[in-house]
Every structure is written in C-alpha cells, then in structure tokens.
Enzyme design. Structure first.
Site, PDB file in Angstrom:
ATOM      1  N   CYS A  19      -3.156 -96.635 -39.995  1.00  0.00           N
ATOM      2  CA  CYS A  19      -3.786 -97.530 -40.972  1.00  0.00           C
ATOM      3  C   CYS A  19      -5.273 -97.270 -41.160  1.00  0.00           C
ATOM      4  CB  CYS A  19      -3.565 -98.982 -40.556  1.00  0.00           C
ATOM      5  SG  CYS A  19      -1.824 -99.395 -40.346  1.00  0.00           S
ATOM      6  N   HIS A  21      -1.019-103.237 -48.480  1.00  0.00           N
ATOM      7  CA  HIS A  21      -1.531-102.243 -47.534  1.00  0.00           C
ATOM      8  C   HIS A  21      -0.796-100.913 -47.655  1.00  0.00           C
ATOM      9  CE1 HIS A  21      -2.967-100.321 -43.992  1.00  0.00           C
ATOM     10  NE2 HIS A  21      -1.996-100.699 -43.178  1.00  0.00           N
ATOM     11  N   CYS A  38      -7.577-102.180 -37.493  1.00  0.00           N
ATOM     12  CA  CYS A  38      -6.714-101.750 -36.395  1.00  0.00           C
ATOM     13  C   CYS A  38      -5.774-100.687 -36.939  1.00  0.00           C
ATOM     14  CB  CYS A  38      -5.916-102.935 -35.866  1.00  0.00           C
ATOM     15  SG  CYS A  38      -4.870-103.710 -37.129  1.00  0.00           S
TER      16      CYS A  38
END
Length: 436
Positions: A99, A392, A422
């Site tokens: 991510c 996302h 994160c």
C-alpha cells in the site's frame, strides 16, 4: 533530536513536486470493470503530461508501481512509457511496496534527482481489483509443466488422468499475508482489541471520512487534481470517485455485521476501505529545472522515512513508526505541521496509530524514544476525508495523498504536510511535504 537530513541535490536544489493528477477512483467491478491497471496508468500519465504542457522528452525517468501484477506485463512503468508517446529512451522501472508503493516510487525518483542522474521524472502507481491474475491450482500448474516436457501423447494423457475436478478450479489472488496467513482485516481486528477501539469509534471515523470527502467534491477542491476518465465501452465518463457515501447517516454504519471476526468483531465493510480501481502520478524535478521551464511547483519533498515491524501482531502500525523518523529528518515536530493525512486502510488501524503517536509509553517501550510524537489535532487530520471514502487502489494511494495534501496546504497559505501509510508485510511510510 537527531540532525535533520535535507533532501537537496548536489547543486543545492530542493526536490520539487511540480504537479500531480489521478483518475477518479472506482469501486471494484464498476466504472473501470475490465480496464487493466496498465491502461489506467497510461490514462493518467498521458493526461498529466498534456495538462502540464511539459514536453515528454523532458521526462528522463518513470518509476511506477502495481501491487496486483499481471504476468503478461510485469513492468508497468515501461509499458506506460511506450503507450503514452514518451521518448522510447526514457528510463522506466517498476516498484512494489504494497500500500506504500507510490511512496516508494516518489522516493526513488527523488533519489535519482539528488544523485544528479536525472533532472525530471514521473512517479506513481495504478491498480485494478477488477482485472485480476486468476491462476490455476498448484497441481494443475505442475501437470501443465510436466505435460510440456512429455514426449508422447500417451505420456501426456497419463499425466492429465491424475487430475481431479477440484484441481481445475480457478485460483483467485491471495488476500492473506504469505508469511502468516492473516488477512488485513484480521490484523485490524487485532488492533481494535489491543488498543480498546470500539465499533462506535470506528463507525464515527468512517462517517467523518465520507462526509469530508463529499464536502471536498461539493466545494470543488478536487477538480484540479482528478481527471475525467473515459473507459471502455465509452458510454459515459467518470468524473468523481464513486465510493463516497454522500447522504449516509451514522446509523447506516451500525447496521453492518462484522466482516472478519463474525462473533466478536467490530471491523465491517463500512469502516474499512473497499477494493478499488484507479491510478495516480506526480511529476518531480530539481527546483532549478522547474525554474528553467517556467513552472511553479505545487510543493517540495522535505523528507521521507520507511519502516518495518513484526507481522504477527498489530502490523499496520507503520505510521506510528515512520512518522517520528520523517519529522526528525525534516527538522520538525508534529506541532509544526499544517496538515496530517494518514491512509485509512481501516478505521481501527487509523485510530490505533493515532493512539500510538500520542502515547509516551509507546514511544519509550516500543520506539525507544523519550517522549511521544504528539497528539494529532483533529482540525489538521484527514481534513478532506481519507481512503475509507475515496477508496484504495493499492499502488495509487500515496500519490493521491501527496497531491491532495499539497493542494490543501497551499490553499491554507502554505506550510508543511505529513502523508503516511501502513502497508502489508509490517511496512510503513511517511513523507513531509512543503507548499509555499
């Protein structure tokens, strides 16, 4: 505090972020259904170059990321160069940091700028959760390899006769950590329990995220940084993110059942970010190169930090680890920041990181620091909403956050912004950006 580490070139130039752009983000299997990440990446890079009036030959390097990679095109960066009319001599390579992938892409281009090997580059990422590398079982895969080596038809038939119906079923991409077998949602549940975060707190954060994102669109704050996307079959354009709940109430969130720990859990689909398709990119240059071209940078990269922690317990605490390091390298404190933008993978993960940043005990016992990083002022935090609302697309989120934060810091008269995330594998990323 340790000595700051200024991000400057050998000639004393700052690292300028000239501009940034993204596609609207679309929920899985909606507006971008059937559109691969490579096409999303080409879409945003091509449009960004056209809008900026920067000649394509000025760009000397393109670093791009894709988390859910397609086997037929493993280097998305090079495909974007070849598919957007850029010079075939443009250096291009791909990165992946889960991510935090586009954070890594930005850092890599910045390092090339500081080393003096380039003067301008593009960084970004794209992902599609609608076009996935659906695989085959290990048994079938091995049989196909063996059959390719078999010399006679009878040998091949013998190999295939050993297969069972279950061996022929398609295998979707894994959603769990390879090393632990834990899903991201399982870790979010861990964090909710470890840090005493209630379902009510998680739902409230998710509701806030959607409200602020809807308001940002209504006020026109995102129009300059989000392109209108035309995707096959070209029936209608996508102009805005389609995940944002514009008219929801807090009571709506409370209706959903836990998605991971069905019996005792508090993490739901509503207080988590959804699977999403999209792409985002930024153009970076040395400050002097931007001046030569008559460009006013959107902002500057002040510092960055990447961290890694254990994956078995609370592995999404990356922001709590990387933020103090990025602040230290920038020569700043949390109080010096104008805005703070933290990736909202889950409301539980976000709230846990906020607790850790404010905790002296966490600072002493976990980070080995004398005092807490600081309590985050809500009026500075995710002021335009976050990933729970926008969605996302794994590799695109960092570039979205950087561009969005710089625009908002500039609207507020300038200052410093923190963007932090994160990532799977216990990874964390943080960057300090500056706008004037």
């Amino acid at each position: 505090m340790s000595q700051a580490l200024p991000l400057i070139t050998r000639q004393g130039d700052r690292i300028a972020i000239v501009t940034g752009l993204r596609t609207p983000f679309a929920r899985q299997a909606t507006a971008f259904h059937g559109v691969p990440a490579i096409d999303l990446g080409k879409m945003v890079v091509g449009e960004m170059l056209a809008r900026s009036d920067i000649p394509a030959e000025v760009i000397e390097q393109l670093v791009f990321g894709q988390v859910v990679q397609m086997p037929e095109a493993p280097n998305i960066a090079r495909e974007i160069v070849l598919g957007t009319g850029m010079s075939v001599h443009t250096d291009a390579y791909s990165v992946s940091r889960a991510c935090a992938t586009s954070f890594q892409a930005v850092a890599n281009v910045a390092e090339s700028l500081m080393a003096g090997t380039i003067r301008a580059g593009i960084a970004g990422g794209a992902d599609s959760s609608s076009v996935l590398p659906i695989g085959v079982s290990k048994t079938l895969a091995r049989t196909l390899v063996d059959a390719n080596k078999a010399r006679t038809l009878s040998q091949k038939l013998k190999l295939f006769s050993r297969l069972r119906p279950r061996d022929l079923l398609p295998v979707p991409p894994a959603v769990a950590e390879y090393s632990t077998g834990l899903r991201m949602g399982d870790t979010a549940e861990q964090m909710a329990k470890s840090w005493g975060i209630s379902r009510e707190q998680q739902d409230a954060l998710a509701h806030r995220s959607h409200q602020l994102a809807a308001k940002a669109w209504e006020e026109g704050k995102l129009s300059a940084e989000v392109m209108t996307a035309y995707a096959p079959p070209f029936r209608e354009p996508l102009e805005q993110d389609n995940n944002i709940r514009k008219n929801s109430t807090l009571a709506d969130y409370q209706k959903l059942r836990p998605a991971f720990d069905r019996k005792h859990g508090t993490v739901t689909a509503a207080n988590s970010t959804p699977l999403t398709d999209g792409a985002a990119a930024v153009i970076l240059m040395t400050e002097s190169r931007a001046k030569e071209l008559g460009l006013r940078p959107l902002g500057y990269l002040r510092s960055y930090a990447f961290t890694a922690i254990d994956v078995w317990q609370d592995m999404l605490l990356g922001p709590a680890w990387s933020t103090p390091l990025a602040l230290e390298r920038a020569g700043l404190t949390l109080a010096d920041l104008t805005l703070i933008d933290m990736h909202e993978a889950f409301a539980a993960q976000t709230l846990a990181n906020l607790q850790c940043l404010a905790s002296d005990r966490f600072a002493r016992e976990v980070l080995g620091r004398s005092q807490a990083t600081g309590e985050v002022d809500e009026s500075k935090f995710n002021v335009l909403g976050g990933s729970i609302a926008y969605g996302h697309p794994f590799a695109a989120t960092g570039a979205r956050m950087i561009t969005q934060t710089l625009h908002e810091v500039r609207r507020r008269g300038g200052g410093f912004g923190l963007v932090t995330a994160c990532a799977a594998g216990g990874l964390g990323a943080a960057m300090i950006v500056e706008a004037e």
